[in-house]
Design an enzyme around this catalytic site. Structure first.
Site, PDB file in Angstrom:
ATOM      1  N   SER A  79      50.158  46.297  43.926  1.00 37.78           N
ATOM      2  CA  SER A  79      51.608  46.488  43.934  1.00 37.78           C
ATOM      3  C   SER A  79      52.053  47.771  43.236  1.00 37.78           C
ATOM      4  CB  SER A  79      52.301  45.287  43.271  1.00 37.78           C
ATOM      5  OG  SER A  79      51.828  45.104  41.940  1.00 37.78           O
ATOM      6  N   GLY A 131      49.693  42.143  44.592  1.00 46.49           N
ATOM      7  CA  GLY A 131      48.932  40.995  44.127  1.00 46.49           C
ATOM      8  C   GLY A 131      47.439  41.110  44.301  1.00 46.49           C
ATOM      9  N   ASN A 172      45.549  43.676  38.369  1.00 47.98           N
ATOM     10  CA  ASN A 172      45.695  42.226  38.494  1.00 47.98           C
ATOM     11  C   ASN A 172      44.481  41.482  37.957  1.00 47.98           C
ATOM     12  OD1 ASN A 172      48.323  42.020  39.728  1.00 47.98           O
ATOM     13  ND2 ASN A 172      47.421  42.905  41.565  1.00 47.98           N
ATOM     14  N   ASP A 196      61.053  43.985  35.468  1.00 50.44           N
ATOM     15  CA  ASP A 196      59.911  43.188  35.017  1.00 50.44           C
ATOM     16  C   ASP A 196      59.066  43.908  33.983  1.00 50.44           C
ATOM     17  OD1 ASP A 196      58.419  45.049  36.463  1.00 50.44           O
ATOM     18  OD2 ASP A 196      57.915  43.671  38.079  1.00 50.44           O
ATOM     19  N   HIS A 249      56.220  47.184  36.849  1.00 51.39           N
ATOM     20  CA  HIS A 249      56.134  47.991  38.060  1.00 51.39           C
ATOM     21  C   HIS A 249      57.041  49.215  37.954  1.00 51.39           C
ATOM     22  CE1 HIS A 249      54.790  43.997  39.497  1.00 51.39           C
ATOM     23  NE2 HIS A 249      53.982  44.724  40.256  1.00 51.39           N
TER      24      HIS A 249
END
Length: 211
Positions: A33, A70, A98, A179, A182
Site C-alpha cells: 500500500s 496489504g 506488512n 492513519d 501511509h
C-alpha cells in the site's frame, strides 16, 4: 528522391526508431500500500508521481504500478510471475512493511525478498530494493533481524539499494494520511524526490545491460 531530402528522412526514421525503443522500456513497482497509492487520487501515488518525475528528467519509461495494498513479502513472491511480465526491464521491490506490522519472522521475510530478487536477476531484470525498518515496539532483537535484510539481499544479488522507502516522511503528520502510516500526496512527492537518483541509476544500469 531529392538528394537533400534523403539524409533528412533517414535521420527522422532513426530518431523515431530510437524513441520507440526508449518508450518500450518498462519499470515495474512491486510493492504494497505504501507504493500502491492507498486512498490517493489516480496519479498521486508513487508510480504516477515517479512517472511524471522521470518524464520531466527526459526519461521515456513506462512505470507500471504492480503494488497491492496489504501485501506481504510472501504475497509478492506468490504473484511475481504474473505481476512482472516478461517484457519488464527493471523492478523496484517495495515489500516487507506488512511483514513487520504482523510480526512475521525476519527469516521468512529475508527468504522471500531474497527469492524475489534472485528470480528477477536470473531473468536479466535489474532490481532496486526499497528497504523498510521494523517498528521499534517489536523490540531490539526483531529490529536487528529485520533491518539488515535489504542490504544483505542487495549485496548477494548485485541489486541496487534505497535503504528506507519512507525516508523523510515517516512519522511526519504533514506528510501522511490520518492513519499516520501511509504517505499523502505531498509525502509521496518527498519519497519520489529522495529516491529519484537511485531510480535513474537503475535505469542506466538496465539500459547498459541491454546494449
Amino acid at each position: 528522391m531529392n538528394r537533400f531530402l534523403a539524409p533528412l528522412i533517414v535521420s527522422i526514421v532513426v530518431l523515431l526508431a530510437s524513441a520507440a525503443h526508449a518508450e518500450d522500456f518498462k519499470l515495474v513497482v512491486l510493492g504494497d500500500s505504501l507504493a500502491a497509492g492507498y486512498q490517493l487520487p489516480a496519479g498521486d501515488g508513487f508510480s504516477g508521481q515517479l512517472q511524471k518525475a522521470l518524464e520531466a528528467g527526459g526519461h521515456a519509461v513506462e512505470v507500471v504500478n504492480a503494488s497491492v495494498s496489504g501485501d506481504t513479502s510472501s504475497g509478492g513472491l506468490s504473484r511475481l510471475d504474473w505481476s512482472v511480465g516478461t517484457d519488464t526491464d527493471a523492478v523496484i521491490v517495495e515489500l516487507g512493511a506488512n511483514d513487520a506490522l504482523r510480526g512475521i519472522s525476519p527469516e521468512i521475510t529475508r527468504a522471500n525478498i531474497d527469492e524475489i530478487t534472485r528470480l528477477l536477476r536470473a531473468r536479466g531484470v535489474e532490481v532496486l530494493l526499497a528497504g523498510m525498518i521494523a517498528p521499534r515496539n517489536l523490540g531490539p532483537d526483531y529490529a536487528q533481524g529485520f533491518d539488515g535484510i535489504y542490504a544483505e539481499v542487495a549485496r548477494a544479488h548485485d541489486a541496487l539499494l534505497y535503504p528506507f522507502f519512507l525516508e523523510g516522511v515517516a512519522l511526519d503528520p504533514d506528510l501522511n494520511l490520518a492513519d499516520g502510516m501511509h504517505p499523502n500526496a505531498k509525502g509521496v512527492e518527498v519519497i519520489v524526490e529522495n529516491i529519484l537518483p537511485k531510480v535513474e541509476a537503475l535505469l542506466d544500469r538496465s539500459r547498459s545491460s541491454r546494449e
